[in-house]
Enzyme design. Structure first.
Site, PDB file in Angstrom:
ATOM      1  N   SER A 152       2.848  13.999 -17.341  1.00  0.00           N
ATOM      2  CA  SER A 152       3.066  15.098 -18.132  1.00  0.00           C
ATOM      3  C   SER A 152       2.517  15.230 -19.700  1.00  0.00           C
ATOM      4  O   SER A 152       1.495  15.163 -19.679  1.00  0.00           O
ATOM      5  CB  SER A 152       4.760  15.619 -17.837  1.00  0.00           C
ATOM      6  OG  SER A 152       4.687  16.781 -18.264  1.00  0.00           O
ATOM      7  N   ASP A 228       5.471  21.811  -8.198  1.00  0.00           N
ATOM      8  CA  ASP A 228       6.051  21.266  -9.786  1.00  0.00           C
ATOM      9  C   ASP A 228       6.431  22.574 -10.370  1.00  0.00           C
ATOM     10  O   ASP A 228       5.271  23.622 -10.570  1.00  0.00           O
ATOM     11  CB  ASP A 228       4.654  20.690 -10.422  1.00  0.00           C
ATOM     12  CG  ASP A 228       5.157  20.168 -11.816  1.00  0.00           C
ATOM     13  OD1 ASP A 228       5.976  20.656 -12.487  1.00  0.00           O
ATOM     14  OD2 ASP A 228       4.377  18.952 -11.992  1.00  0.00           O
ATOM     15  N   HIS A 261       7.891  17.706 -10.188  1.00  0.00           N
ATOM     16  CA  HIS A 261       7.357  17.018 -11.366  1.00  0.00           C
ATOM     17  C   HIS A 261       8.285  15.684 -11.754  1.00  0.00           C
ATOM     18  O   HIS A 261       7.871  15.086 -12.886  1.00  0.00           O
ATOM     19  CB  HIS A 261       7.730  17.837 -12.377  1.00  0.00           C
ATOM     20  CG  HIS A 261       6.980  17.554 -13.677  1.00  0.00           C
ATOM     21  ND1 HIS A 261       5.665  17.760 -14.026  1.00  0.00           N
ATOM     22  CD2 HIS A 261       7.431  17.394 -15.022  1.00  0.00           C
ATOM     23  CE1 HIS A 261       5.141  17.453 -15.150  1.00  0.00           C
ATOM     24  NE2 HIS A 261       6.258  17.139 -15.729  1.00  0.00           N
TER      25      HIS A 261
END
Lengths: 284, 284
Positions: A152, A228, A261
């Site tokens: 991320s 995600d 995620h």
């Protein structure tokens, strides 16, 4: 040998050691904690290569080491892992005045801030690219063979660190990176504060924009879950794909069906990334 | 089909699913959350066996699933994992009046309490041996092939559940179990409150004492770190070793040099335990 390291904890793990250290960072102007996994192969006469892992928003050095399940294969391959924190910390370091989780503490974005009051401490790029590896390489039985990966915000960090520093990393990969931060809410919030309102200064911190001028054709491995929740609004891997195609830059972008995620996603594919890095780190 | 399950979260993991559910436990008289990992092989026409994991003091259903790194191999082998909480929870459930972490909430010790005010809710033995497996087996594509393992307080729980229920589990193992709880501070504190001061009633909850009369020679696999800070004061694997030797009960007790009481220790050896269970769960 420079600044002292204070050990915070040590746990034997897969025949090697997971250790956490505290040190004073001159780059960041504060005390920092990092974690290192030393595989059983590491010794004074057998330095091992290092994978740097850059974590995402709200994380510390602990998330990856506890949740990714990376040490099993790293111990088998003989690769050290270093996980820094995600921002400067401590009583002197200003956080987000609004107290949000996507800016300030835990959200350094791996840039060098130019704007007050952030410029004094928020220099995570210099910390993870320069100060920390120098410290690691003179303190532990490791070589100067380096790779970088992250998740991320840290996936963005890994790509930027590698693209800006030809020859410094043998390989790079990312999980669900913020691939085009100049064009998403997380990136725009962080960059407008750390770097100021002039967007021309933002381009050097955006992997999709950096790809156009990359001097080194280091292959990029990127995994992205198609379930995600941040995919469309924040992560934008299509920008990276288009930039790579336009520049002729090698990119393996894998859309993983059903994954989100979380660290369950990272754990599911970390072995592939470790083998990708091992192929470069252990070659020749 | 009995009580409804409410899903709390779902994450795809290693091609299978990690899911958390909330339900009302009639045994415990409260709402409980548990976690289940369903490997990719699990389907209506292909039920998979189940490993029950019992966690240690202060844990919930989350610790093992996030930190043990067990899902990788469980997905490969085709074994489901179920992780219950470590005590009853909720506004109606009394905790330790002193607020300590080694009794009450997060510290159910996998016994059926007989003393007020604990007897109403603290019946974790019946919950993990009977109610939860019945719920799991009618709610998910799993078979009635069961194994049980756990850590510390949960290692004690796993050994007791298996030793008291011949034929119910195909295999059993433990990490750093409280091996002789009638003779250590954690066990004495918990048993004197849950079970009352008469120590004669404690023996049926002590693996080292149960071994003497075990009707089934289920081989025990136990891993113990020799740098575990609780080794001498609380865990006492020597009592288990002596009881097994006296009873002629098969025990593999591995003292692992340098390892402590943490999940880094568990992660380092969980694959061996999964293979131990797979040999029994997947046979014939």
């Amino acid at each position: 040998m420079g600044e002292p390291l204070t050990i915070v904890s040590a746990n034997k793990s897969f025949g090697g050691w997971h250790k956490r250290y505290r040190h004073h960072s001159t780059t960041l102007g504060c005390e920092m904690v990092f974690a290192v996994f030393l595989p059983p192969q590491a010794g004074p006469d057998s330095p091992v290569p290092v994978l740097y892992w850059l974590s995402g928003l709200t994380c510390t050095d602990e998330n990856f080491m506890q949740k990714a399940g990376a040490m099993r294969l790293a111990a088998e391959l003989g690769i050290a892992i270093v996980a820094p924190d995600t921002s400067p910390r401590g009583p002197d370091v200003p956080g987000d005045p609004d107290g949000s989780w996507d800016f300030g503490l835990g959200a350094g974005f791996y840039v060098n801030a130019t704007q007050d009051p952030w410029a004094r401490h928020y220099r995570m790029y210099d910390y993870v690219v320069t100060e920390l590896p120098a410290l690691i390489e003179r303190s532990f039985p490791v070589s100067d063979r380096r790779s970088v990966s992250g998740h991320s915000m840290g996936g963005h960090g890994a790509l930027v660190c590698a693209l800006r520093n030809p020859g410094r990393y043998r390989s790079v990969s990312a999980f669900a990176p913020i691939a085009n931060p100049t064009d998403c809410p997380w990136g725009e919030k962080a960059f407008s504060r750390y770097l100021g309102p002039d967007r021309r200064g933002w381009a050097e911190w955006d992997a999709s924009l950096l790809l156009a001028e990359a001097a080194e054709r280091l292959p990029l491995l990127v995994d992205q879950g198609d379930k995600d929740g941040f995919l469309d609004s924040q992560l934008k891997p299509e920008a990276l794909r288009q930039a790579a195609a336009a520049a002729g830059h090698p990119l393996t972008l894998r859309m993983q069906p059903g994954y989100d995620h979380s660290y369950f996603f990272i754990a599911s594919f970390i072995d592939d990334h470790l083998r990708h890095h091992a192929a470069a780190l252990l070659a020749g």
